[in-house]
Enzyme design. Structure first.
Site, PDB file in Angstrom:
ATOM      1  N   SER A  56      64.438  38.136  28.837  1.00 48.13           N
ATOM      2  CA  SER A  56      64.219  38.783  27.545  1.00 48.13           C
ATOM      3  C   SER A  56      63.164  38.038  26.729  1.00 48.13           C
ATOM      4  O   SER A  56      62.079  37.777  27.225  1.00 48.13           O
ATOM      5  CB  SER A  56      65.565  38.871  26.825  1.00 48.13           C
ATOM      6  OG  SER A  56      65.610  40.007  26.047  1.00 48.13           O
ATOM      7  N   HIS A  76      70.725  45.195  30.504  1.00 46.01           N
ATOM      8  CA  HIS A  76      69.891  44.050  30.139  1.00 46.01           C
ATOM      9  C   HIS A  76      70.706  42.776  30.342  1.00 46.01           C
ATOM     10  O   HIS A  76      71.643  42.506  29.570  1.00 46.01           O
ATOM     11  CB  HIS A  76      69.552  44.242  28.654  1.00 46.01           C
ATOM     12  CG  HIS A  76      68.556  43.286  28.103  1.00 46.01           C
ATOM     13  ND1 HIS A  76      67.249  43.300  28.487  1.00 46.01           N
ATOM     14  CD2 HIS A  76      68.688  42.293  27.176  1.00 46.01           C
ATOM     15  CE1 HIS A  76      66.593  42.361  27.812  1.00 46.01           C
ATOM     16  NE2 HIS A  76      67.453  41.737  27.017  1.00 46.01           N
TER      17      HIS A  76
HETATM   18  C1  GCU Z   1      65.552  42.219  21.057  1.00 39.90           C
HETATM   19  C2  GCU Z   1      64.051  42.348  21.086  1.00 39.90           C
HETATM   20  C3  GCU Z   1      63.476  42.195  22.482  1.00 39.90           C
HETATM   21  C4  GCU Z   1      63.987  40.920  23.112  1.00 39.90           C
HETATM   22  C5  GCU Z   1      65.481  40.860  23.049  1.00 39.90           C
HETATM   23  C6  GCU Z   1      66.094  39.535  23.511  1.00 39.90           C
HETATM   24  O1  GCU Z   1      66.132  43.289  21.703  1.00 39.90           O
HETATM   25  O2  GCU Z   1      63.741  43.591  20.522  1.00 39.90           O
HETATM   26  O3  GCU Z   1      62.068  42.182  22.444  1.00 39.90           O
HETATM   27  O4  GCU Z   1      63.519  40.808  24.440  1.00 39.90           O
HETATM   28  O5  GCU Z   1      65.913  41.021  21.713  1.00 39.90           O
HETATM   29  O6  GCU Z   1      65.408  38.545  23.600  1.00 39.90           O
HETATM   30  O7  GCU Z   1      67.280  39.502  23.714  1.00 39.90           O
END
Ligand code: GCU
Length: 436
Positions: free
Chosen positions: A268, A414
């Protein structure tokens, strides 16, 4: 009566399950963004193999001397910022704090202290090594989201004193003892160590706490306290990447590690930082982007899931101020995220997506990797043309172990799972056979 009662319980359970799923979907797929492939606008990606002055790049020598530096400079100027942290002198001290046996191997904890004048900042680095070490150990290096103690249940792991984002097992932005192991499903230490690799991690918030305070805290505050924000000043992603490189400094001089097999991984936002670190630091031998999405592996011009405007509005401290120029105008940027991926070539690069992670645009992550192929080809590596076909099959769980570019789309959300780790370990073994 009895059966009515049972029916009510079933209804309640169904409601609970459904509402949990709904709230998960709302959180992970905010409304008002495009999740429909047919609504992706037509776009043209910036050419990787043509210089800014229109010169065709056809050899790896031209890539290295002309085009690669141009793209890296654009990424610094327009997206992540120029690294301006080490302004002025500062000292670095590394100390072994503790070591001992852990469930799956050996545990070692180090502190890396950065100091300037009378102030200092301490980064706690946790290392797990396989139980029997005969030669130097190849390592996976990845930052974690909630503190080193969250990646395993090991009671000896030091709990961070740093600022933590609100969440489970966190009180007043401080980590609690009860947080031990809460992120362990994301770090399959058993599998990693049993395959002969070591794992090194540190808490990202010790490098730069993840909130917008005008860069007063963390490493910016220590090493560049009088910073005046410029349009191309580096943000937090750049700081986390800088922190990764400082850990690479430590790995590169310590004889227990294999310096030719330093694999950086990130999930992420930390996947964005891992890619940016890999782009700039060529001592990193392989990079893994796990669900890194917008500002990571995914093509921004697709405007699928999270957009540049949304990421800049929600996280104004992540990128350089110039990046805001591309809010709602992704197509005007001189680079896109395939440009970032191309910086890793010809080192092995793995991009992983998850079917339900629409916010991160799984297909956009795949197309981005695919678009880097011309650069890998300069070095004689290519992508297997059946990839796309496989992606459209009913079950999306597919593995690709092609030369230097790896990809899989896992079923599910995710996250980082043991399945993902299995693919990364296979890919690492494929590229760096263990008999080295
Ligand atoms: C949010 C953000 C993402 C990121 C994510 C994370 O959802 O919008 O861009 O990758 O957090 O790091 O968990």
């Amino acid at each position: 009566m009895k059966s009515r009662f049972r029916f009510k319980i079933i209804l309640c359970l169904a409601y609970l399950l459904l509402s949990q799923n709904l709230s998960h979907d709302l959180k992970s797929q905010p409304k008002g963004y495009n999740y429909d492939e047919s609504k992706v606008p037509d776009y043209e990606l910036p050419l990787l193999l043509e210089s800014d002055l229109g010169r065709k790049i056809s050899t790896k020598e031209e890539w290295i001397s002309i085009r690669r530096p141009e793209i890296l400079n654009h990424l610094e100027e327009e997206v992540y910022g120029k690294n301006e942290i080490p302004l002025g002198p500062f000292k670095v001290r590394t100390k072994l704090l503790e070591s001992g046996d852990s469930e799956f191997g050996i545990r070692k904890q180090y502190s890396i202290t950065f100091s300037r004048r009378e102030n200092e900042l301490i980064l706690n680095v946790l290392v797990f090594l396989p139980p029997k070490i005969e030669k130097t150990v190849p390592v996976f290096l990845g930052l974690n989201f909630r503190g080193n103690h969250t990646i395993s249940k090991d009671n000896e792991v030091i709990i961070t004193q740093g600022w933590i984002r609100p969440g489970k097992r966190v009180k007043n932005n401080r980590s609690l003892e009860e947080g031990r192991g809460i992120a362990s499903s994301r770090w399959d230490i058993k599998q990693i160590l049993s395959k002969g690799y070591g794992l090194i991690t540190a808490y990202y918030g010790e490098i730069d706490p993840d909130f917008d305070d005008g860069f007063k805290n963390g490493i910016h505050g220590l090493l560049n306290p009088n910073r005046k924000q410029q349009p191309n000043s580096g943000g937090s992603i750049d700081a986390w990447a800088w922190g990764l490189s400082r850990i690479v400094d430590f790995i590169s001089i310590d004889e227990q590690f294999d310096h030719s097999r330093i694999i950086v991984i990130g999930h992420s936002r930390l996947g964005k930082a891992a890619l940016w670190a890999g782009a700039k630091d060529e001592r990193i031998s392989m990079v893994i982007s796990n669900n890194s999405g917008c500002g990571g592996a995914a093509i921004s011009r697709r405007k699928f899931g999270e957009t540049v405007k949304r990421i800049n509005d929600s996280f104004p401290h992540w990128f350089c101020p110039n990046y805001k120029k591309y809010n709602d105008q992704e197509e005007t940027c001189i680079v896109d995220q395939h440009s970032l991926l191309s910086m890793i070539a010809p080192r092995p690069l793995y991009v992983a997506s998850a079917t339900e992670d629409l916010w991160a645009d799984p297909m956009g992550e795949f197309y981005s990797l695919q678009a880097t192929e011309p650069v890998f080809r300069l070095y004689g590596f290519k992508l297997n043309s059946s990839w796309h076909e496989k992606l459209n099959r009913k079950s999306r769980v597919e593995k690709f172990k092609q030369d230097r570019m790896g990809y899989h789309m896992r079923d599910g959300k995710h996250d980082v799972t043991s399945y993902d780790w299995k693919r990364y370990l296979d890919f690492a073994n494929h590229n760096f056979p263990n008999d080295q």
